[in-house]
Structure formats: structure tokens, C-alpha cells
Design an enzyme around this catalytic site. Structure first.
Site, PDB file in Angstrom:
ATOM      1  N   LYS A  73       0.867  -1.177   0.000  1.00 43.63           N
ATOM      2  CA  LYS A  73       0.000   0.000   0.000  1.00 43.63           C
ATOM      3  C   LYS A  73       0.905   1.228   0.000  1.00 43.63           C
ATOM      4  O   LYS A  73       1.948   1.233   0.683  1.00 43.63           O
ATOM      5  CB  LYS A  73      -0.893  -0.020   1.246  1.00 43.63           C
ATOM      6  CG  LYS A  73      -1.895   1.133   1.310  1.00 43.63           C
ATOM      7  CD  LYS A  73      -2.860   0.980   2.493  1.00 43.63           C
ATOM      8  CE  LYS A  73      -3.876   2.116   2.551  1.00 43.63           C
ATOM      9  NZ  LYS A  73      -4.824   2.000   3.674  1.00 43.63           N
ATOM     10  N   SER A  96      -9.835   2.330   2.684  1.00 44.14           N
ATOM     11  CA  SER A  96      -8.901   3.052   1.858  1.00 44.14           C
ATOM     12  C   SER A  96      -7.933   2.173   1.083  1.00 44.14           C
ATOM     13  O   SER A  96      -7.363   2.619   0.092  1.00 44.14           O
ATOM     14  CB  SER A  96      -8.106   4.027   2.722  1.00 44.14           C
ATOM     15  OG  SER A  96      -7.290   3.320   3.653  1.00 44.14           O
ATOM     16  N   SER A 122     -10.253  -0.174   6.750  1.00 38.37           N
ATOM     17  CA  SER A 122      -9.615  -0.087   5.432  1.00 38.37           C
ATOM     18  C   SER A 122      -8.940  -1.332   4.898  1.00 38.37           C
ATOM     19  O   SER A 122      -8.568  -1.354   3.728  1.00 38.37           O
ATOM     20  CB  SER A 122      -8.611   1.052   5.419  1.00 38.37           C
ATOM     21  OG  SER A 122      -9.300   2.257   5.292  1.00 38.37           O
TER      22      SER A 122
HETATM   23  N1  GLN Z   1     -13.348   4.981   6.249  1.00 36.98           N
HETATM   24  C1  GLN Z   1     -12.684   5.274   7.487  1.00 36.98           C
HETATM   25  C2  GLN Z   1     -12.107   6.651   7.451  1.00 36.98           C
HETATM   26  O1  GLN Z   1     -12.207   7.291   6.439  1.00 36.98           O
HETATM   27  C3  GLN Z   1     -11.605   4.249   7.750  1.00 36.98           C
HETATM   28  C4  GLN Z   1     -10.421   4.417   6.888  1.00 36.98           C
HETATM   29  C5  GLN Z   1      -9.283   3.535   7.287  1.00 36.98           C
HETATM   30  O2  GLN Z   1      -9.471   2.491   7.912  1.00 36.98           O
HETATM   31  N2  GLN Z   1      -8.084   3.985   6.950  1.00 36.98           N
HETATM   32  O3  GLN Z   1     -11.578   7.113   8.405  1.00 36.98           O
END
Ligand code: GLN
Length: 483
Positions: A75, A150, A174
Site C-alpha cells: 500500500k 482506503s 480499510s
Molecule cells: N473509512 C474510514 C475513514 O475514512 C476508515 C479508513 C481507514 O481504515 N483507513 O476514516
């Protein structure tokens, strides 16, 4: 070659059916063929081929480990020395880290080959990959739909067979959410199990890196490399790492599974409920016992999370000031202009929204009303999990409210977007590990089953995932056109 599991790839390399260079070239070719999926921000072809030929030498000398010569991808939140680390943001579009994240070092030490860096929501803020400066990655099951976020690029790369396995990070869902929407397996480890050193910070008390792969068996091999104490990360936990593959075949006879009532309320989509119930029925056949549990604080997870995560991000992202690294605006008039324009021009709308919310929640006068309250709620949520997990071995439920949604469908409505993590966020607040397993399809699009365990129960979760994958074939389905 691209359809083989990690252990099949390792066996093929050892028996010289193919070399690591050949294997790496196969995946590089697939990445180029499927560029339209926008899974990668950077393809590190030169480095990959170098690492592959080194791995071939290691394999020939017999001095190799389980992942030697196997291509993976990171990632784009993990710092990679000499290769751009963008974190999905214009702010870091020009950033070349001077060092490797611990996770990257560990894969290097294991002899793995890095194919490149995977697309993601900007600074990991998002649930659809749409906040990426590089545009969304496309879900290979339905290319007009999001892959989730994400770690969207990560999930797409595995689902479309552009990489055999990858890394992701999970602050509020995410890893699990994109894994579910793309039909792959993702593990969010216990907070502190995987080093955060060199993993760009979003909300430091919630962020955790973990493996994303096609099966629990493959995820176990990645987890073996990623897990472990790191003196460079003060929240990394000094606890021995078990052999994650050794217990995959343990029997599930007598396993006690709790179903939190709040996960199965009237709001749960009926198709989603049916998919999860069918998975649970498989576990009953495997000898598990099902009980209902109640976790009344789960409903407060989203509001508490968005106060805490935004507060932490407003502090973490204050380092991007246009001075030391990252984007700098043209011809600043003075220091204030340098700060405001550099940040104003390089952060996207969602990141700005979070910084504003977080700064507000931390301001004098609001701190007690929002931040402190949210932390108190966080404790109640942890206690709720503690109570539930003292009665049962694991908890199960959906990962997402439904299958992948269309690109653009929720991007204009932040609250709708935030609600897509309703089943995953509480787990981060409690710091627990959880696994997302492919568990069926709705309208031809994959959905997942979530398995939540107690602290440091990753081996058990992988065992539970593997047993399910011995009696189901959801994880073996491939999106049409990417066979
Ligand atoms: N969707 C959540 C956020 O925007 C979680 C994102 C994540 O786990 N990085 O904070």
C-alpha cells in the site's frame, strides 16, 4: 502462474518450475495489461526485477524462506527508500522516503519482490478509494463500482490477480472493507502487533497494517513476516509471534461464536443478512455453537471514531507545512502564505474536512465536550467487547452494509460514506483483531463475513478462516475478464 496460491508459488520456485524473474515478469505484464484498474500508483519494475534475480540466487543456494522470490505489493502508505511514497496525496506526489518502513524491511529480509505501490484514499481517509489524488481504483467485479477503501488498490491488485498478495492498513475498516467488496481475505491485526514505523500516520491510536490475500492460508504466510515487536515503534507490543500456519487445520469443534444483536438489526440489508447467516450455518456444520450477545455501545462507534480519528489526523498532518518535504506552493509571499497555500493547494477536500473537524474538536472549550467524551465512549466500547469476548471465542457479523456501490454514488455525501464502515470501526476503537472473508455475492458482487477475536488471537482467526475456506469456494471465484 498468476492463479497459484503463495504456497504453490513457493513450491514452484523451489522445484524450478519457474524462476522468480519469470514470475515477476508475469505479474508486471498483468499490471500493464490492466492499467485501467488504476490499482498501482507506482510500478517499481526495475527494483522488482533486481530483487527477483537476487531471490533466484538465494533459491539456488538453498538459503531461502517461505516468501523468497514471491512478488508482493505495498500500500502506498508504507515508506519505501528510493521509490515514491504518495499516500494517495498531491502533498506527497514528489516524496521519496529516505528509509524503508519496518514492514517493507521485513519483506525485503524475507526475500520477497516488490512490484510497486498501491492506490489508496488520500492519507487513508475514505471508504471507496475515491479521495485518492490519482483517482479511484476500479472494482474488477464491476468496473463502474468502487473497490472500497482506503486500501482499494491493494484489494483490486489481489482480486484481479495483479499480485499474489499485498499489504493494507486499517484505521476504521480499510483492510476488511475493500477485502469484502473485492472478494478477497484481509486481516486487521491487534493494535501493536505489526510495526507502524514508516507507515504514514493518519490516526496513530487506531492505525494498523495487515495482510490482504486470496485466502486465510496465504494471509498467514504474510502475517508471519509482518508481525513482531519493533523497538522503533513505541506502541509495538513485545510478545512472541506464533506460527500462524501451524494451527490452520485445528478443529472448530466446540467453538463458541457470538452474534452481536446490534449487527443484525432491522437496518441490515436482507441479502447481506442471508449471506452472513449462510456462512454461520457452515460454521455450525463445522461444530461451532452459536449464541446471541448484546453490545449496546456499538451504535456510538461512528460518532466517537470520527471525533478521535479527525483529532489525531489534524495533529499528524500538521507536519505537512511545505517546508521540509512534500508539496510547496509557488512564490510564497511570506511564511503564513507558504503554509496556507501549500496545504490549501495540496490537500484534497476530505482531508481538509477531517483537519477542520479535528481542530475544532480539540479547541479550548470543545475539547471536553467532544474529544474527552469520545474517549470515554471508546472505553465503553472496549469494555463491551471485553464482556462479550469473555462469553464467546469470537464474534461474527457482516463487514459492510452491502456490496460495492457505484463510483460517485456516495462521494457527495460524507455521512453516507462514513456509514459504510459501521460494522468495522468499533473494532479499531477497541484495538482488536478481525478477519474479513469472502462469503458470497449480491448482484454478482462479493460480500464478506467478519470474524472478530480477542487481543492477539490472529492465529485463531486465520484457523477459523481457513476451515471455512476448506468447505466453501467463494475465495476461489475470479472476476470475469481477469482469469
Ligand atoms: N473509512 C474510514 C475513514 O475514512 C476508515 C479508513 C481507514 O481504515 N483507513 O476514516
Amino acid at each position: 502462474m498468476h492463479t497459484l496460491t503463495l504456497s504453490q508459488l513457493a513450491a514452484g520456485l523451489r522445484s524450478q518450475q519457474f524462476s522468480s524473474v519469470e514470475l515477476t515478469q508475469t505479474f508486471l505484464k498483468r499490471i500493464a495489461q490492466h492499467q485501467n484498474l488504476n490499482a498501482f500508483v507506482t510500478v517499481s519494475e526495475k527494483l522488482a526485477l533486481q530483487q527477483a534475480s537476487q531471490a533466484d540466487q538465494q533459491l539456488a543456494s538453498g538459503n531461502s524462506s517461505a516468501l523468497t522470490g514471491i512478488p508482493i505489493a505495498q500500500k502506498d502508505i508504507f515508506c519505501t527508500q528510493g521509490i515514491k511514497t504518495s499516500c494517495g496525496s498531491k502533498m506527497l506526489d514528489n516524496f521519496i522516503a529516505p528509509y524503508n518502513a519496518t514492514v517493507v524491511e521485513k519483506f525485503n529480509a524475507a526475500g520477497a519482490v516488490m512490484l510497486g505501490k498501491l492506490n489508496m484514499d488520500e492519507f487513508a481517509m475514505g471508504s471507496s478509494n475515491e479521495t485518492s489524488f490519482y483517482g479511484p481504483s476500479l472494482n474488477p467485479w464491476a468496473t463502474d463500482c468502487v473497490p472500497g477503501g482506503s486500501s482499494g488498490g491493494s484489494a483490486v491488485a489481489v482480486a484481479a490477480r495483479l499480485a499474489p498478495a499485498v499489504t493494507g492498513t486499517d484505521t476504521g475498516g480499510s483492510i476488511r472493507q475493500p477485502a469484502a467488496l473485492c472478494g478477497i481475505t484481509g486481516l486487521k491485526p491487534t493494535y501493536g502487533r505489526v510495526s507502524r514505523y514508516g507507515m504514514i500516520a493518519y490516526a496513530s491510536s487506531l492505525d494498523q497494517g495487515g495482510p490482504m490475500a486470496r485466502s486465510a492460508e496465504d494471509a498467514a504466510l504474510l502475517m508471519q513476516v509482518m508481525a513482531g515487536f519493533d523497538p522503533k515503534d513505541s506502541t509495538s507490543v513485545e510478545q512472541a509471534v506464533p506460527d500462524y500456519s501451524a494451527t490452520l487445520n485445528d478443529s472448530l469443534q466446540g467453538l463458541k461464536i457470538g452474534l452481536p444483536k446490534q449487527f443484525f438489526s432491522a437496518d441490515l440489508d436482507s441479502n447481506m443478512a442471508a449471506a452472513v447467516q449462510a456462512a454461520i450455518a457452515e460454521y455450525q456444520k463445522l461444530g461451532a455453537e452459536i449464541v446471541e450477545v448484546s453490545m449496546p455501545t456499538l451504535d456510538m462507534a461512528i460518532p466517537a471514531y470520527y471525533v478521535i480519528a479527525s483529532a489525531e489526523c489534524s495533529s499528524n498532518l500538521s507536519r505537512y507545512d511545505g517546508v521540509r518535504f512534500g508539496y510547496r506552493c509557488q512564490n510564497p509571499a511570506d511564511l503564513t502564505d507558504l503554509y496556507t497555500r501549500s496545504r490549501g493547494e495540496a490537500f484534497g477536500a476530505e482531508v481538509k474536512r477531517r483537519i477542520l473537524m479535528g481542530t475544532y474538536a480539540l479547541s479550548a472549550g470543545y475539547y471536553d465536550a467532544y474529544y474527552l467524551k469520545a474517549q470515554q465512549v471508546r472505553r465503553l466500547i472496549s469494555d463491551d467487547f471485553k464482556r462479550a469476548l469473555s462469553e464467546v471465542d469470537v464474534l461474527m457479523g457482516p463487514v459492510t452494509p452491502g456490496p460495492a456501490f457505484r463510483i460517485g454514488e456516495k462521494s457527495g455525501d460524507p455521512i453516507q460514506m462514513y456509514l459504510s464502515d459501521i460494522y468495522t470501526i468499533a473494532i479499531n476503537l477497541a484495538g482488536l483483531p478481525a478477519l474479513s472473508l469472502p462469503a458470497g455475492f449480491i448482484d454478482g458482487k462479493p460480500v464478506g463475513l467478519q470474524v472478530i477475536g480477542n487481543y492477539f488471537s490472529e492465529a485463531k482467526l486465520l484457523n477459523i478462516g481457513h476451515q471455512y475456506q476448506q468447505v466453501t469456494d467463494w475465495h476461489q471465484q475470479q472476476p470475469h475478464g481477469f482469469e
